[in-house]
Scaffold this motif. Structure first.
Motif, PDB file in Angstrom:
ATOM      1  N   VAL A   1       0.848  -1.195   0.000  1.00 50.49           N
ATOM      2  CA  VAL A   1       0.000   0.000   0.000  1.00 50.49           C
ATOM      3  C   VAL A   1       0.887   1.248   0.000  1.00 50.49           C
ATOM      4  O   VAL A   1       1.810   1.365   0.817  1.00 50.49           O
ATOM      5  N   VAL A   2       0.583   2.164  -0.910  1.00 45.38           N
ATOM      6  CA  VAL A   2       1.245   3.457  -0.934  1.00 45.38           C
ATOM      7  C   VAL A   2       0.166   4.533  -0.867  1.00 45.38           C
ATOM      8  O   VAL A   2      -0.838   4.469  -1.584  1.00 45.38           O
ATOM      9  N   GLY A   3       0.344   5.489   0.040  1.00 45.60           N
ATOM     10  CA  GLY A   3      -0.595   6.600   0.176  1.00 45.60           C
ATOM     11  C   GLY A   3       0.046   7.894  -0.279  1.00 45.60           C
ATOM     12  O   GLY A   3       1.272   8.059  -0.209  1.00 45.60           O
ATOM     13  N   CYS A   4      -0.787   8.815  -0.762  1.00 47.77           N
ATOM     14  CA  CYS A   4      -0.276  10.106  -1.237  1.00 47.77           C
ATOM     15  C   CYS A   4      -1.135  11.217  -0.655  1.00 47.77           C
ATOM     16  O   CYS A   4      -2.371  11.175  -0.728  1.00 47.77           O
TER      17      CYS A   4
ATOM     18  N   VAL B   1      -4.622   6.830   6.244  1.00 52.11           N
ATOM     19  CA  VAL B   1      -3.670   6.472   5.190  1.00 52.11           C
ATOM     20  C   VAL B   1      -2.314   6.108   5.775  1.00 52.11           C
ATOM     21  O   VAL B   1      -1.677   5.129   5.364  1.00 52.11           O
ATOM     22  N   SER B   2      -1.847   6.875   6.770  1.00 51.60           N
ATOM     23  CA  SER B   2      -0.543   6.570   7.376  1.00 51.60           C
ATOM     24  C   SER B   2      -0.572   5.267   8.164  1.00 51.60           C
ATOM     25  O   SER B   2       0.467   4.625   8.345  1.00 51.60           O
TER      26      SER B   2
ATOM     27  N   SER C   1      -0.642   2.358   5.160  1.00 53.09           N
ATOM     28  CA  SER C   1       0.302   2.455   4.042  1.00 53.09           C
ATOM     29  C   SER C   1       1.689   1.964   4.445  1.00 53.09           C
ATOM     30  O   SER C   1       2.169   2.235   5.550  1.00 53.09           O
ATOM     31  N   ASP C   2       2.337   1.278   3.515  1.00 55.62           N
ATOM     32  CA  ASP C   2       3.743   0.916   3.690  1.00 55.62           C
ATOM     33  C   ASP C   2       4.619   2.138   3.443  1.00 55.62           C
ATOM     34  O   ASP C   2       5.609   2.356   4.152  1.00 55.62           O
TER      35      ASP C   2
ATOM     36  N   VAL D   1       4.265   6.407   2.527  1.00 57.45           N
ATOM     37  CA  VAL D   1       3.422   7.590   2.402  1.00 57.45           C
ATOM     38  C   VAL D   1       4.207   8.636   1.621  1.00 57.45           C
ATOM     39  O   VAL D   1       5.312   9.024   2.008  1.00 57.45           O
TER      40      VAL D   1
ATOM     41  N   THR E   1       7.113   2.339   8.943  1.00 56.18           N
ATOM     42  CA  THR E   1       6.490   3.128   7.876  1.00 56.18           C
ATOM     43  C   THR E   1       7.563   3.994   7.235  1.00 56.18           C
ATOM     44  O   THR E   1       8.405   4.568   7.931  1.00 56.18           O
TER      45      THR E   1
END
Length: 598
Positions: free
Chosen positions: A45-48, A122-123, A126-127, A129, A166
């Motif tokens: 998982v990647v969050g933006c 998200v944080s 997510s792997d 951020v 993270t």
């Protein structure tokens, strides 16, 4: 929204809005059909996160091949942006790589609370951020980078049990001043920013574990070493795609390799999106877990914190330390004078940007309404010199220092870039005015097309030249070339239309001639038919008895016979011929006419 779901009807194909603007999460599980095929395999998982119109969607689409909607600001359209929750998509050709994007963001209390909750969610899952931030925001203590960092640290500080690792990558946009240098300088700049961010993270950490020790017993056991073990901070510098598209694309590809391939990331095989940062969430249970997590986050009060020690001062301090090390003075303490110069120059820099924002906003509003700014180049130069002079006056006590000269050059670069963006809007308005002038002039039959072309081009060039800031490298060559090409295309289409009209008129004339010929042939055929047995013979007879006013005539023409009887007084007998039939042919006073058509 229907049945309590957060699915957006306007979302692009392959993109789900999993949290809407009301904070409602998508109810359906699984989110994507492929989750059933992947099963218990864990998602990467990647969050933006980032401010509106900062290029988040474009960045994610370029790196992962997703199809997030890209927003374009138009000169004639003013928008009010607000937080719209979180959207999700799967990376192209990678069924286990989930991409999350926090949409929008505004300054309202409700929008800020929702945005903080979305960031916490998200944080947490997510792997990696990606924090999409502007380069000039690194010098502001109340800007987005500090808020993102403080929120992420707070989430770690109050986590129960062992801390999960993270990775947070601050993607610094429009970093043209440093990315245009050599690779060593670029890497050094990124390292300085990363180290400064670590100082901020540790300060947030100490504050959180101190404030939360009484209410969260586990928080007090999390040391700074635990933070460094759980959180990895990285910095990626991206130049502006407007100034150097090739450099921007190259930087994006480097970031992609660091995330997916691990080339140059120092994280081993698999890049930053590898198992060392995985939260261990299976694909087929990710939606259900996210829903429980989100309900817990919504139940907690939002306490957005934007107060932090100025990052710019630490960047300046670290830069001064690096400069001292280059000169062989490593290990020597920085003098109070150097620290004071860095602090006051940064404060003056931030003050100049803050004060100029209002004037730049007024100019932008006028341009957004489609109104041209007269003498824009002169006004831009006056505004630039005004704030450069203000910075020099505020930092006069530190004249000649390296930090003052660097911040002055940086201020000029930032202001020039902002003014140049307004200059481009001004050019669009001038271009539209010149194009309208050309269309109006060329529509008149009395004005030659070439004259309309050259007058419109001269109008654009004159007004564009007045809009260029004196001494700058601004150029309007591309816009002028585009205008000329557009006018040439319009002229070509107009000439083609006239040619088609002439051809149509010629075809109509030929058709009329053909119809006339056909009509003449038809009349000839009719004459032959009406002629009967006599063919083309016509016969006419007339008789006037002597000493009477009685006239009798017989006419046979084109197959028809006509008999006429009339009485004409003697005084009008001259109308019937030279002799009035009183001395006609033969003893019977007979008048005869005979016609033949050959």
């Amino acid at each position: 929204m229907s049945n309590g779901t957060a699915q957006s009807a306007s979302a692009p194909a392959g993109v789900l809005q999993i949290i809407d603007e009301h904070g409602v999460m998508l109810e359906r599980t699984p989110w994507f059909p492929s989750e059933l095929d992947v099963g218990a395999e864990c998602y990467r998982v990647v969050g933006c996160i980032g401010s509106p119109l900062s290029g988040k969607s474009s960045l994610l689409n370029d790196i992962f091949g997703t199809r997030f909607a890209v927003s374009h600001a138009r000169a004639t359209e003013r928008r009010r942006w607000k937080t719209r929750g979180v959207s999700a998509a799967l990376a192209a050709n990678q069924e286990t790589l989930l991409v999350l994007e926090i949409d929008g963001g505004d300054g309202g209390a409700t929008g800020q609370q929702l945005q903080e909750r979305c960031l916490r969610y998200v944080s947490s899952v997510s792997d990696v951020v990606l924090c999409n931030v502007w380069y000039h925001d690194l010098g502001r203590y109340d800007a987005d980078p500090q808020w993102y960092l403080s929120t992420i640290v707070r989430e770690l500080a109050h986590a129960e049990g062992p801390l999960l690792r993270t990775c947070v990558v601050f993607v610094v946009r429009d970093a043209d001043a440093d990315t245009g240098a050599d690779a060593d300088t670029t890497e050094s700049t990124a390292s300085l920013i990363a180290e400064s961010l670590w100082l901020d993270a540790e300060e947030h950490w100490q504050r959180e574990i101190g404030d939360g020790a009484a209410s969260a017993p586990t928080a007090a056991s999390h040391s700074v070493e635990a933070l460094r073990a759980a959180l990895e901070l990285r910095v990626a510098l991206l130049p502006s795609p407007r100034t150097s598209r090739s450099a921007y694309d190259a930087a994006v590809q480097r970031l992609r390799r660091d995330l997916l391939d691990g080339s140059g990331s120092g994280s081993g095989d698999g890049g930053l999106l590898s198992s060392q940062y995985s939260k261990g969430l299976p694909a087929d249970g990710f939606g259900a877990f996210s829903r429980r997590l989100w309900e817990g986050i919504r139940a907690q009060p939002a306490g957005a914190m934007r107060a932090a020690k100025p990052l710019a001062m630490r960047v300046a301090t670290a830069a001064a330390a690096a400069a001292a090390a280059d000169e062989g003075a490593a290990g020597e303490a920085l003098t109070p004078e150097a620290l004071a110069a860095a602090y006051h120059c940064d404060a003056a820099f931030s003050e100049a940007l803050r004060n100029s924002a209002e004037e730049l906003g007024e100019l932008a509003s006028q341009l957004d309404e489609g109104e041209k700014i007269s003498g824009f180049g002169r006004r831009a130069e006056e505004l630039l010199q005004k704030y450069l002079s203000g910075f020099e006056s505020a930092t006069e006590a530190y004249a000649g220092t390296e930090v003052r000269e660097r911040k002055l050059a940086e201020l000029e670069t930032v202001l020039d870039a902002s003014l140049q963006s307004l200059f481009l809007k001004q050019l669009q308005i001038i271009r539209e005015n010149a194009l309208q002038h050309f269309k109006t002039a060329s529509s008149s039959e009395e004005i030659p097309g070439d004259f309309a072309f050259y007058t419109a081009d001269a109008l654009f060039q004159r007004e564009a030249e007045e809009s260029v800031r004196p001494g700058s490298d601004w150029s309007y060559a591309n816009e002028r070339s585009d205008l000329q090409q557009t006018m040439a295309e319009i002229s070509a289409r107009r000439k083609q239309l006239i040619h088609v009209q002439i051809q149509a008129a010629e075809q109509q004339r030929q058709a009329m001639q053909y119809m006339q010929l056909q009509q003449a042939q038809l009349q000839a055929v009719q004459q032959q038919q009406y002629g009967g047995a006599l063919g083309n013979w016509n016969i006419g007879l007339a008789y006037r008895p002597p000493d009477t006013n009685v006239n009798m005539s017989l006419l046979h023409q084109q197959g028809r016979t006509q008999v006429q009887l009339s009485m004409v007084p003697d005084e009008q007998a001259g109308l019937l011929g030279p002799n009035g039939f009183t001395s006609g042919v033969g003893p019977g006073n007979l008048g005869v006419s005979f016609n033949i058509n050959i």
